[in-house]
Scaffold this motif. Structure first.
Motif, PDB file in Angstrom:
ATOM      1  N   MET A 265      28.790  40.057  46.072  1.00  0.00           N
ATOM      2  CA  MET A 265      28.815  38.882  45.197  1.00  0.00           C
ATOM      3  C   MET A 265      27.435  38.287  44.956  1.00  0.00           C
ATOM      4  O   MET A 265      27.296  37.302  44.233  1.00  0.00           O
ATOM      5  CB  MET A 265      29.764  37.824  45.749  1.00  0.00           C
ATOM      6  CG  MET A 265      31.232  38.199  45.594  1.00  0.00           C
ATOM      7  SD  MET A 265      32.377  36.829  45.933  1.00  0.00           S
ATOM      8  CE  MET A 265      32.207  36.697  47.703  1.00  0.00           C
ATOM      9  N   ARG A 285      34.595  40.351  44.222  1.00  0.00           N
ATOM     10  CA  ARG A 285      35.103  39.068  43.761  1.00  0.00           C
ATOM     11  C   ARG A 285      35.686  38.286  44.926  1.00  0.00           C
ATOM     12  O   ARG A 285      36.093  38.866  45.936  1.00  0.00           O
ATOM     13  CB  ARG A 285      36.184  39.283  42.684  1.00  0.00           C
ATOM     14  CG  ARG A 285      35.712  40.077  41.483  1.00  0.00           C
ATOM     15  CD  ARG A 285      36.716  40.023  40.346  1.00  0.00           C
ATOM     16  NE  ARG A 285      36.862  38.676  39.824  1.00  0.00           N
ATOM     17  CZ  ARG A 285      37.945  37.914  39.976  1.00  0.00           C
ATOM     18  NH1 ARG A 285      38.990  38.375  40.625  1.00  0.00           N
ATOM     19  NH2 ARG A 285      37.980  36.705  39.482  1.00  0.00           N
ATOM     20  N   ARG A 294      37.227  43.829  43.511  1.00  0.00           N
ATOM     21  CA  ARG A 294      35.986  43.887  42.735  1.00  0.00           C
ATOM     22  C   ARG A 294      36.329  44.214  41.295  1.00  0.00           C
ATOM     23  O   ARG A 294      37.430  44.702  40.996  1.00  0.00           O
ATOM     24  CB  ARG A 294      35.013  44.915  43.319  1.00  0.00           C
ATOM     25  CG  ARG A 294      35.501  46.339  43.380  1.00  0.00           C
ATOM     26  CD  ARG A 294      34.394  47.273  43.924  1.00  0.00           C
ATOM     27  NE  ARG A 294      33.903  46.860  45.222  1.00  0.00           N
ATOM     28  CZ  ARG A 294      32.730  46.262  45.426  1.00  0.00           C
ATOM     29  NH1 ARG A 294      31.914  46.020  44.403  1.00  0.00           N
ATOM     30  NH2 ARG A 294      32.348  45.910  46.639  1.00  0.00           N
ATOM     31  N   ALA A 302      29.946  36.914  32.652  1.00  0.00           N
ATOM     32  CA  ALA A 302      29.836  37.640  33.920  1.00  0.00           C
ATOM     33  C   ALA A 302      28.398  38.087  34.160  1.00  0.00           C
ATOM     34  O   ALA A 302      27.900  38.041  35.289  1.00  0.00           O
ATOM     35  CB  ALA A 302      30.785  38.833  33.909  1.00  0.00           C
ATOM     36  N   THR A 322      30.968  33.216  42.382  1.00  0.00           N
ATOM     37  CA  THR A 322      32.389  32.897  42.546  1.00  0.00           C
ATOM     38  C   THR A 322      32.988  32.306  41.275  1.00  0.00           C
ATOM     39  O   THR A 322      34.108  31.804  41.292  1.00  0.00           O
ATOM     40  CB  THR A 322      32.580  31.898  43.708  1.00  0.00           C
ATOM     41  OG1 THR A 322      31.838  30.706  43.415  1.00  0.00           O
ATOM     42  CG2 THR A 322      32.089  32.490  45.027  1.00  0.00           C
ATOM     43  N   PRO A 325      35.964  34.161  35.779  1.00  0.00           N
ATOM     44  CA  PRO A 325      35.574  34.965  34.612  1.00  0.00           C
ATOM     45  C   PRO A 325      36.115  34.336  33.334  1.00  0.00           C
ATOM     46  O   PRO A 325      37.267  33.879  33.290  1.00  0.00           O
ATOM     47  CB  PRO A 325      36.235  36.321  34.866  1.00  0.00           C
ATOM     48  CG  PRO A 325      36.588  36.335  36.314  1.00  0.00           C
ATOM     49  CD  PRO A 325      36.830  34.914  36.700  1.00  0.00           C
TER      50      PRO A 325
END
Length: 419
Positions: A265, A285, A294, A302, A322, A325
């Motif tokens: 991350m 993720r 992921r 992103a 974090t 999206p």
């Protein structure tokens, strides 16, 4: 600024530019070198399938940053150059002109490329992919003398191109091999809506149909042959069948690759001091029930979020990515805004009027809001991102009720003292 541990970034993409800019903003004092394989200043990509094709976006509106920005921030641009090989032991990258650069940190922001097409007739005049600025300019020029276009692929790029060409008065046929449009991104209800939206605006849509060959007349494309032998006449073809991440440099160097370069991350790859950000990165993720551990997300948001996380690593103040999206797509007079990653089995809740092109579709998982798709409802989208990030529990009845104040719930979720 020092030269002891330079940051070398391969790829003058959104992610590459954001990484360079944020690193400098956060106080990274080493040399920064940004390598781009195109001759243009790093530019915006969304207008390529929209405003560039309609003429609403001019070339001077495209650069992500003016030339002065890079000079003022000590970011060295190497345009028209490509990184060819990566030596992890020596911490050195070789460029396509034979030169080399030593690095303290190396970042891969090399994005993705259009899937290759091997159909008969693909080399005919009037047949295009659309990924770069030059591609878009070529399609726009061809559209000036086009009467009928075929778009092969019913994903976001294909549908955006279709809407842009329809806006120019060109007859358009969209051919999609899957049984519905945007099957990978949208559930059935949203696919049906977007197909209806295109049909009602004059686009012919053929789903569940493969392409066998392209046929020409005097060297120029004249028809697309479908898998059943039927032909669709056209004088312009644009492929929008997806992309492949540019993992070759990383793979050849020995980095872990699996549908992109595998990173955590913070953008860290399997090799020390080597990062990957943007479309090429398969990023871990935050744990979430029912969602993948992921994902490789092809979006500006992103790319920017991942680049900011990687920049935090460079200065020793780690802030893992974090962020929820989110994505968008403009087609005709429709602004699609999407937040979160819906999964099969999520409970869909409609808020608003699909027939009026103004609504949101929310997705609940065990009573928690996990995703939202909005059309011409920007406020719903903004509040949804906050609510998803906070893991707020809501009922289907609350979400369906347009009088229910999402903004108030979001404020309370983010700051209980404000309640």
């Amino acid at each position: 600024m020092t030269n002891a541990n330079p940051l070398v970034i391969a790829g003058a993409s959104y992610a590459g530019v954001q990484l360079a800019a944020t690193a400098r903003e956060l106080g990274f004092a080493e040399r920064i070198i940004l390598i781009g394989d195109e001759a243009h200043l790093p530019y915006q990509r969304p207008p390529l399938s929209k405003g560039v094709l309609t003429g609403k976006t001019t070339l001077d509106q495209l650069p992500l940053r003016g030339a002065g920005f890079y000079e003022e921030n000590g970011i060295e641009l190497m345009l028209g150059r490509r990184a060819n090989a990566l030596d992890l032991h020596a911490r050195r990258v070789a460029l396509d002109d034979g030169s080399t650069l030593d690095y303290g940190w190396f970042a891969l922001a090399v994005g993705a490329r259009c899937r290759p097409v091997t159909l008969p007739g693909v080399d005919l005049e009037g047949v295009f992919n659309l990924r770069t600025l030059d591609d878009a300019l070529n399609v726009a020029q061809a559209a000036d003398r086009c009467q009928r276009a075929c778009i092969i692929g019913g994903g976001f790029i294909g549908l955006e191109v279709a809407s842009a060409l329809r806006a120019r008065g060109i007859a358009v046929t969209v051919i999609e091999a899957q049984r519905r449009l945007l099957m990978r991104a949208f559930p059935l209800r949203m696919s049906d809506y977007i197909e209806g939206a295109h049909r009602s605006r004059g686009t012919e849509v053929l789903t569940g149909r493969g392409v066998r060959a392209l046929h020409g007349l005097q060297g120029r494309v004249a028809a697309v042959e479908l898998d059943d032998g039927a032909r669709v006449d056209c004088d312009l073809v644009v492929f929008g069948i997806g992309v492949l991440p540019n993992v070759e440099l990383a793979r050849d160097a020995g980095l872990t690759v699996d549908n992109g370069i595998v990173v955590d991350m913070l953008g860290r790859s399997s090799a020390p001091q080597v990062l990957a950000v943007g479309d090429v990165a398969n990023m871990a993720r935050p744990p979430a029930p029912g969602e993948p551990a992921r994902a490789r997300l092809e979006s500006i948001q992103a790319a920017n979020d991942g680049a900011k996380a990687a920049a935090s690593l460079l200065i020793g103040h780690e802030q893992p990515c974090t962020a929820v999206p989110w994505f968008w797509s403009d087609q005709f007079n429709l602004k699609f805004q999407m937040a979160g990653l819906p999964q099969p089995g999520d409970h869909a809740v409609l808020r608003g009027d699909m027939a009026g092109d103004r609504f949101s579709c929310f997705y609940l998982r065990d009573g928690v809001l996990v995703a939202a798709h909005s059309v011409n409802k920007p406020s719903d989208h903004i509040q949804s991102r906050k609510l998803i990030g906070a893991g707020v529990r809501l009922s289907a009845d609350q979400l369906a009720d347009e009088s229910f104040d999402l903004r108030k719930v979001a404020i309370t979720a983010l700051d209980p003292a404000a309640a």
